[in-house]
Each structure stands twice: as structure tokens, then as C-alpha cells.
Design a protein around this motif. Structure first.
Motif, mmCIF file in Angstrom:
data_model
loop_
_atom_site.group_PDB
_atom_site.id
_atom_site.type_symbol
_atom_site.label_atom_id
_atom_site.label_comp_id
_atom_site.label_asym_id
_atom_site.label_seq_id
_atom_site.Cartn_x
_atom_site.Cartn_y
_atom_site.Cartn_z
ATOM 1 N N HIS A 135 44.244 25.369 29.627
ATOM 2 C CA HIS A 135 43.424 26.392 28.759
ATOM 3 C C HIS A 135 42.877 24.972 27.794
ATOM 4 O O HIS A 135 41.938 25.592 27.015
ATOM 5 N N HIS A 139 38.982 24.430 26.533
ATOM 6 C CA HIS A 139 38.182 24.610 24.506
ATOM 7 C C HIS A 139 37.729 23.727 24.518
ATOM 8 O O HIS A 139 36.243 23.480 23.313
ATOM 9 N N SER A 160 44.197 26.061 17.160
ATOM 10 C CA SER A 160 43.586 27.064 17.599
ATOM 11 C C SER A 160 45.485 27.877 17.361
ATOM 12 O O SER A 160 46.679 27.192 16.916
ATOM 13 N N ASP A 326 39.670 32.577 22.774
ATOM 14 C CA ASP A 326 39.983 32.220 24.418
ATOM 15 C C ASP A 326 38.304 33.358 24.520
ATOM 16 O O ASP A 326 38.284 34.149 24.649
HETATM 17 ZN ZN ZN Z 1 42.642 29.326 22.969
#
Ligand code: ZN
Ligand code: KG4
Length: 364
Positions: A135, A139, A160, A326
Motif C-alpha cells: 500500500h 502512495h 497517512s 487511498d
Molecule cells: Zn493509505
């Protein structure tokens, strides 16, 4: 749902693909269901064809935070309709998909399993390979879809709701951790302070909005680890200091007092993020900064980083605003860039796993 024509100017060999390659990306690590389709051909940049996002924020707001079980169930409801919509928006069919990418971690285990399960099932039904993506790598690479993409190497500030890290990035898959939070993430500090100010969940954007009317010098709040000499962060003490001020203000603070406290909180978080980022650039000798993650949408952070970087002769890059939080585009992009760079060879698979805890600097 959005059509998109942004493109990543990271060139690569394309890992043996001779035709136009389409990657379907699925993000389901927390409270947003994201699906996107990207493509590239040969030496071409990766282009975002379409992406769709469904945010569960309203559902979780009632509980003051993300309820993992509800998140998983909602991802199940949203992911396939979103995938259908994205393909329609891109003018492509499922049969055009060459590779399915999903978020393998980190995140909520149940939520990750939905994206992983759907991604693997789709790929298996198409007899196509599948790839689990980190993930945070998504980003970190997301600014490559902007109109002003960065060039390797750079320092990345990942901010985040769950992470606050400074990374040295030499290329795709070449990540060295320079520093990270030892307790709360920057987004968590925004969210917890926002909650104390009665701004709901997640309150980062709401706190930033309230802060516009406030004086950032009204409350002297701590800047934890500012002078620690390293690149680590700590935000738990800030939340406690905000709580103390909220208690002092009593049951009915004036609108101006609330705005002042919001502005002072934001200033404390932004100040630490900016100063540590500049130190990371100095220490590493690099002259390019990439900012990614939900907090990267914060206007004060962007303004102060812009000013500090201009003074230091550093170029700073952000994802497009709608790709800060996201989304599926960053997952499809990360998969495409990994394949282009020859970092990963996607394979057909009938099994999958997820990694709720997964360090970015452990991937190659
Ligand atoms: Zn995130
Ligand atoms: O990257 P992200 O969408 O999800 C995670 O992977 O955690 O980041 C969400 C975080 C939340 O803490 C949210 O409050 C924060 O980003 N955020 C902001 C702003 N927009 C989102 N924080 C400060 N200012 C904003 N404008």
C-alpha cells in the motif's frame, strides 16, 4: 467515477510485454474501496485510464472510527460494481485486463482479504497473472501520475492515517527507511485532535478547514522530537497537550478559541513534518522531495514545504489532490511500475495471502 489521462513518466522495458498492457488495481486496505485501470505500451509512460472510489467514511463516522468488520463487508458490496464501472469508463472489457493487482498490505486483515480474494478470483477466471502490492509503495509512487512527476532518486515523506515515514528512494523497490513515528502517525494526530475538538472522523480535513480562521500562535503546543537529531517523529504527546487545552477551555469554548486551537495543532504537526523533511534532504544530499499519503492534501503542509524547498533549491512533488488518499490508481500504477522496472514477475496463482503488518523497506 472519473476518466483520467494522467500518466507516469517512468520508463522501463515492459518485462517482455509487446502489446499494450492493462493493469486493473484494487485497493481495500482500510475504509475506501478503490479500483482503477492503467495501461502502457513498450517504452511508454503508465497512463491512468479510469478510476473509481467508494469512501466508507460516513458509515464509520457514526462509530468515531473505522469498524473493521463493517469495512470488510462494505468492500464486498462495492468492489465488483466499481470494477465494472471503471472498465466501462475506460471503454475496455474485462478480457482486456492483462494483470490484476491488489493491495496485499499493510492494513486491516479482513478488508485486505476482500481485495485479495476478488483480485485473485478475477485473475484466475481470466487466466491472467496477479500481483499483491504494498500500500505504501502505491502512495509513494502516486506522484508519477501527476502532470509534474518526480525523478529518482528522491526523499519521500509518507504521511497517512497509519504511517509517518521518511524514505530514501533510489528507484522502484529501492527503499531505505530514514525515520518514522515512534507512536501516532501524523494523520492520527490530526484525527485524534479533531475528535477532541468535536469534528468527527476522520477529522484531518475538517481540522484544517477550521484552522483557516485561527491563529497558529495562539496556543504553545509541543513539537515532539524536533531537536532529537534523528529523523523520527512522535505525535502522542501533542494529542495529550491538545486534550489539556480542550479541558482548560471548558464545556463551551468560543468559535475563535476552537479555531485557534485547530490552527495551533496544525502548525505543530506541519512544523515538525517540514523541518524533519528538510533535515532528511540535507542528510541524504538529495534535492528532490516527494510527499504522499492523505495528510499530503493539507494546504498548510504544501505551502510550508513549497517555501522551505524553494529556499533550499529542492524540487517538491505531490500526487494530484484526488490521489492523495487511498485509491486504486496508485495500486495499479505501483504494479505497472514494478513490472516495467523488472522488479516483479507476476504469476498466475490460485492462492493468496495478505500482510496486515508489512515494512516497506523489506520489499525489493
Ligand atoms: Zn493509505
Ligand atoms: O492515506 P490515507 O487516505 O489513508 C491511510 O492510508 O491512512 O490518509 C488518511 C489520513 C487521515 O488521517 C485524514 O484525516 C488525513 O489523512 N487527511 C488530512 C487531510 N486530508 C486527509 N490531514 C490533514 N489535512 C488534510 N487536508
Amino acid at each position: 467515477m472519473q476518466r483520467a489521462n494522467s500518466h507516469a513518466r517512468c520508463r522501463g522495458a515492459g518485462a517482455g510485454y509487446t502489446h499494450r498492457v492493462h493493469v486493473l488495481g484494487i485497493e481495500s486496505s482500510c475504509d475506501e474501496t478503490g479500483v482503477a485501470l492503467v495501461c502502457w505500451q513498450g517504452d511508454e509512460s503508465v497512463r491512468l485510464l479510469a478510476h473509481g472510489l467508494y469512501s466508507q467514511v460516513e458509515m464509520h463516522d457514526a462509530y468515531g472510527g473505522v469498524v473493521p468488520e463493517l469495512a470488510s463487508r462494505d468492500h464486498i458490496r462495492r468492489v465488483l460494481p466499481l470494477a465494472r464501472q471503471v472498465l466501462a469508463d475506460a471503454g475496455r472489457r474485462l478480457a482486456d485486463v492483462d494483470l490484476v493487482a491488489y493491495t496485499r498490505g499493510p492494513g486491516l486483515a479482513g478488508a485486505l482479504l476482500v481485495g485479495a480474494g476478488v483480485g485473485c478470483a478475477l485473475a484466475a477466471s481470466l487466466d491472467k497473472p496477479v500481483l499483491g502490492v504494498h500500500h505504501l509503495e502505491g502512495h509513494l509512487l502516486s506522484p508519477f501520475l501527476s502532470t509534474d512527476p518526480p525523478r529518482f532518486p528522491f526523499v519521500a515523506l509518507l504521511v497517512s492515517g497509519g504511517h509517518t515515514q521518511l524514505m530514501k528512494v533510489q528507484g522502484v523497490g529501492q527503499y531505505v527507511l530514514l525515520g518514522e513515528t515512534i507512536d501516532d502517525a501524523a494523520g492520527e494526530a490530526f484525527d485524534k485532535s479533531a475528535k477532541l475538538l468535536g469534528l468527527g472522523y476522520p477529522g484531518g480535513a475538517a481540522l484544517a478547514q477550521l484552522a483557516q480562521q485561527g491563529d497558529p500562535r495562539a496556543f504553545a503546543l509541543p513539537r515532539p522530537l524536533l531537536h532529537s537529531g534523528d529523523l523520527d517523529f512522535s505525535f502522542a504527546g501533542l494529542k495529550t497537550a491538545v486534550l489539556t487545552q480542550v479541558r482548560k477551555l471548558g464545556a463551551s469554548p468560543s468559535p475563535q478559541q476552537r479555531a485557534d486551537l485547530a490552527a495551533s495543532t496544525q502548525a505543530a504537526i506541519v512544523d515538525v513534518l517540514v523541518r524533519k523533511s528538510m533535515r532528511a534532504l540535507r542528510d541524504s544530499g538529495l534535492s528532490c522531495l516527494v510527499v504522499a499519503g492523505g495528510v499530503g492534501a493539507n494546504v498548510q503542509l504544501r505551502q510550508q514545504l513549497d517555501a522551505a524547498c524553494a529556499e533550499a533549491g529542492v524540487r517538491v512533488h505531490y500526487p494530484e489532490l484526488h490521489l492523495c488518499s487511498d485509491n486504486g490508481a496508485m495500486i495499479a500504477l505501483a504494479a505497472a511500475m514494478r513490472v516495467q522496472a523488472g522488479r516483479t514477475k507476476p504469476e498466475r496463482s490460485l492462492t493468496f495471502d495478505v500482510k496486515p503488518r508489512w515494512a516497506l523497506d523489506s520489499i525489493g
